[in-house]
Write a protein that holds these residues in place. Sequence first.
Motif, mmCIF file in Angstrom:
data_model
loop_
_atom_site.group_PDB
_atom_site.id
_atom_site.type_symbol
_atom_site.label_atom_id
_atom_site.label_comp_id
_atom_site.label_asym_id
_atom_site.label_seq_id
_atom_site.Cartn_x
_atom_site.Cartn_y
_atom_site.Cartn_z
ATOM 1 N N ASN A 1 -17.498 -32.468 32.031
ATOM 2 C CA ASN A 1 -17.474 -31.448 33.089
ATOM 3 C C ASN A 1 -16.058 -31.025 33.466
ATOM 4 O OD1 ASN A 1 -20.189 -30.906 33.553
ATOM 5 N ND2 ASN A 1 -20.433 -32.628 34.949
ATOM 6 N N LYS A 2 -15.047 -31.580 32.802
ATOM 7 C CA LYS A 2 -13.659 -31.250 33.144
ATOM 8 C C LYS A 2 -13.168 -29.957 32.477
ATOM 9 C CE LYS A 2 -12.505 -34.721 35.835
ATOM 10 N NZ LYS A 2 -13.798 -35.378 35.976
ATOM 11 N N ILE A 3 -13.953 -29.370 31.580
ATOM 12 C CA ILE A 3 -13.595 -28.057 31.027
ATOM 13 C C ILE A 3 -14.181 -26.995 31.951
ATOM 14 C CG2 ILE A 3 -13.733 -26.508 29.037
ATOM 15 C CD1 ILE A 3 -12.147 -29.030 28.525
ATOM 16 N N LEU A 4 -13.311 -26.212 32.588
ATOM 17 C CA LEU A 4 -13.735 -25.270 33.617
ATOM 18 C C LEU A 4 -13.633 -23.824 33.145
ATOM 19 C CD1 LEU A 4 -11.906 -26.845 36.715
ATOM 20 C CD2 LEU A 4 -14.113 -27.474 35.711
ATOM 21 N N ILE A 5 -14.462 -22.998 33.756
ATOM 22 C CA ILE A 5 -14.492 -21.561 33.483
ATOM 23 C C ILE A 5 -14.457 -20.814 34.811
ATOM 24 C CG2 ILE A 5 -15.950 -19.669 32.625
ATOM 25 C CD1 ILE A 5 -14.800 -21.171 30.352
ATOM 26 N N GLU A 6 -13.720 -19.712 34.854
ATOM 27 C CA GLU A 6 -13.717 -18.874 36.051
ATOM 28 C C GLU A 6 -14.596 -17.642 35.817
ATOM 29 O OE1 GLU A 6 -10.793 -16.463 39.170
ATOM 30 O OE2 GLU A 6 -9.951 -17.298 37.325
ATOM 31 N N LEU A 7 -15.389 -17.300 36.832
ATOM 32 C CA LEU A 7 -16.228 -16.105 36.792
ATOM 33 C C LEU A 7 -15.765 -15.133 37.869
ATOM 34 C CD1 LEU A 7 -19.772 -17.770 36.524
ATOM 35 C CD2 LEU A 7 -18.234 -17.102 34.659
ATOM 36 N N LYS A 8 -15.771 -13.850 37.544
ATOM 37 C CA LYS A 8 -15.450 -12.796 38.518
ATOM 38 C C LYS A 8 -16.751 -12.051 38.839
ATOM 39 C CE LYS A 8 -10.882 -13.418 38.138
ATOM 40 N NZ LYS A 8 -10.016 -12.426 37.503
ATOM 41 N N TYR A 9 -17.221 -12.224 40.064
ATOM 42 C CA TYR A 9 -18.507 -11.634 40.470
ATOM 43 C C TYR A 9 -19.617 -11.988 39.480
ATOM 44 C CZ TYR A 9 -15.756 -8.982 43.830
ATOM 45 O OH TYR A 9 -14.901 -8.617 44.862
ATOM 46 N N GLY A 10 -19.586 -13.238 39.003
ATOM 47 C CA GLY A 10 -20.637 -13.722 38.123
ATOM 48 C C GLY A 10 -20.432 -13.438 36.651
ATOM 49 N N GLN A 11 -19.359 -12.746 36.295
ATOM 50 C CA GLN A 11 -19.107 -12.429 34.893
ATOM 51 C C GLN A 11 -17.934 -13.242 34.362
ATOM 52 O OE1 GLN A 11 -21.011 -10.959 32.981
ATOM 53 N NE2 GLN A 11 -21.813 -9.015 33.700
ATOM 54 N N CYS A 12 -18.041 -13.631 33.093
ATOM 55 C CA CYS A 12 -16.937 -14.317 32.431
ATOM 56 C C CYS A 12 -16.130 -13.289 31.658
ATOM 57 C CB CYS A 12 -17.465 -15.391 31.485
ATOM 58 S SG CYS A 12 -16.159 -16.304 30.639
ATOM 59 N N GLU A 13 -14.831 -13.205 31.945
ATOM 60 C CA GLU A 13 -13.984 -12.176 31.336
ATOM 61 C C GLU A 13 -13.250 -12.660 30.094
ATOM 62 O OE1 GLU A 13 -11.463 -10.759 34.474
ATOM 63 O OE2 GLU A 13 -13.082 -9.616 35.435
ATOM 64 N N LEU A 14 -13.565 -13.864 29.615
ATOM 65 C CA LEU A 14 -12.916 -14.348 28.406
ATOM 66 C C LEU A 14 -13.403 -13.572 27.182
ATOM 67 C CD1 LEU A 14 -13.040 -18.237 28.886
ATOM 68 C CD2 LEU A 14 -11.260 -16.634 29.596
ATOM 69 N N PRO A 15 -12.550 -13.412 26.170
ATOM 70 C CA PRO A 15 -12.992 -12.759 24.935
ATOM 71 C C PRO A 15 -14.198 -13.475 24.325
ATOM 72 C CG PRO A 15 -10.596 -13.022 24.947
ATOM 73 C CD PRO A 15 -11.112 -13.785 26.126
ATOM 74 N N ARG A 16 -15.127 -12.706 23.785
ATOM 75 C CA ARG A 16 -16.344 -13.183 23.124
ATOM 76 C C ARG A 16 -17.272 -13.962 24.061
ATOM 77 N NH1 ARG A 16 -16.087 -15.929 17.524
ATOM 78 N NH2 ARG A 16 -14.431 -17.230 18.391
ATOM 79 N N ALA A 17 -17.143 -13.705 25.353
ATOM 80 C CA ALA A 17 -18.054 -14.360 26.298
ATOM 81 C C ALA A 17 -19.347 -13.559 26.389
ATOM 82 C CB ALA A 17 -17.408 -14.454 27.678
ATOM 83 N N PRO A 18 -20.485 -14.219 26.491
ATOM 84 C CA PRO A 18 -21.744 -13.495 26.672
ATOM 85 C C PRO A 18 -21.858 -12.979 28.099
ATOM 86 C CG PRO A 18 -22.124 -15.847 26.792
ATOM 87 C CD PRO A 18 -20.672 -15.676 26.441
ATOM 88 N N ASP A 19 -22.831 -12.140 28.332
ATOM 89 C CA ASP A 19 -23.117 -11.653 29.683
ATOM 90 C C ASP A 19 -23.891 -12.752 30.413
ATOM 91 O OD1 ASP A 19 -23.869 -10.419 32.009
ATOM 92 O OD2 ASP A 19 -24.624 -8.596 31.056
ATOM 93 N N VAL A 20 -23.237 -13.420 31.353
ATOM 94 C CA VAL A 20 -23.852 -14.576 32.009
ATOM 95 C C VAL A 20 -24.282 -14.276 33.445
ATOM 96 C CG1 VAL A 20 -22.528 -16.192 30.595
ATOM 97 C CG2 VAL A 20 -21.613 -15.472 32.818
ATOM 98 N N LYS A 21 -24.074 -13.072 33.911
ATOM 99 C CA LYS A 21 -24.300 -12.782 35.328
ATOM 100 C C LYS A 21 -25.727 -13.059 35.760
ATOM 101 C CE LYS A 21 -23.559 -9.371 38.951
ATOM 102 N NZ LYS A 21 -23.030 -8.046 39.320
ATOM 103 N N ALA A 22 -26.708 -12.620 34.976
ATOM 104 C CA ALA A 22 -28.113 -12.825 35.351
ATOM 105 C C ALA A 22 -28.433 -14.310 35.417
ATOM 106 C CB ALA A 22 -29.033 -12.115 34.367
#
Length: 391
Positions: A117-138
């Motif tokens: 769980n130590k690998i973290l991701i930041e979301l902006k309004y529920g979306q991941c802005e990293l390259p090749r990220a899927p649409d995770v908002k829903a």
Amino acid sequence: MHHVKVPFYIYIIGTPLNHINWYEKNKTQTADWQSEVGNLPPKAVVIADDTTKADDAYRLACEGTALLYRGDFQNAKQLLQAITRRVDRKPIKPAATMLEAFHQHRARQIGRANITNKILIELKYGQCELPRAPDVKAAVQGALILDEKTDKLPARLVLSLRELLGMVGAHEWRKKGVPIHALNANIHAHYGVYSPVRGEYLELVDQVPLNNPQVAWDIGTGTGVIAAILVARGIKQVVATDNQPRALACATENVQRLNMQTNIQVLPADLFPAGQADLIVCNPPWLPAKANAAIEHAIYDPDSRMLKGYLNGLKAHLTPSGEAWLVMSDLAEHIGLRQPDELANWIAEAGLDIVQRLDTKPKHGKARDDQDPLFAARAKETTSLYRLKSR
């Protein structure tokens, strides 16, 4: 490495009150923090990217440092997989008893989660802005916000990649649903609500004799699947209760999907609603042990509190000719978490008699997986439906 002290708050579904701080771009950054298991925000956070080596990441994670990923999303997943492999390489000590094997297995699960769980991701309004990220908002919205009509996700939200992938996986299963033979339809489990993938206990509920009950209760309804089967079997009025907001939302949605709104009432309650019923059904958690995450409350019942509460409350809530059904596995007995005669004693102490017991064997994969640390217990497991009546 940057050590930041953070305060303790509580995260409420849809309303993140916890915050994580880290140093990036020459200043302290702040975002809302999400942890399904209730972990505090890490005090030490470093930035990781596509150049970060798995050995370095693993070492930092073991030391308690979290890595906020800023590279390619698919590379982040590969880094998580590499760290997981390193965790799983740790040798397993031989256990003298099945109970020792169980506690060792749980400890390994917790330790594994703490590191991965130590690998973290930041979301902006529920979306991941990293390259090749899927649409995770829903998926994120479905996990964190009960009212699907709202879009109130935080501007900046940090969570573990492992948890985010769990949300995405749960969202896909929620859309697909689990086929239920007794309903000739699918049941759709929300994130954090236990999915009815173990169909053998539902077959018991579908097959056990019915004595023409007019009113039935489904205690701890979860997805609402048992309540729906009762209606499919001809019961006109069913009350389904749960004390978890996600379960209540999930059961309500499934009832609507099945067009059973006129037959099933979903109510928030800690076990029983007010009044009495002709039939009261409960499939409580099967293992008396501590739950370490919300979803685990469907599996683990500390000190058998729900089981005992259900049994001890039945006499007051059953009609004079009423009947109760208890769906329970004996896996706890085979592990050593419960003594072989304890359940029968609790039933008798509650002033109840066992009218009939229907048994079935598990059909899930773990029952046949001899690599599973609890295989010896799972291979002996029997799932039973106890028909109970007041003395």
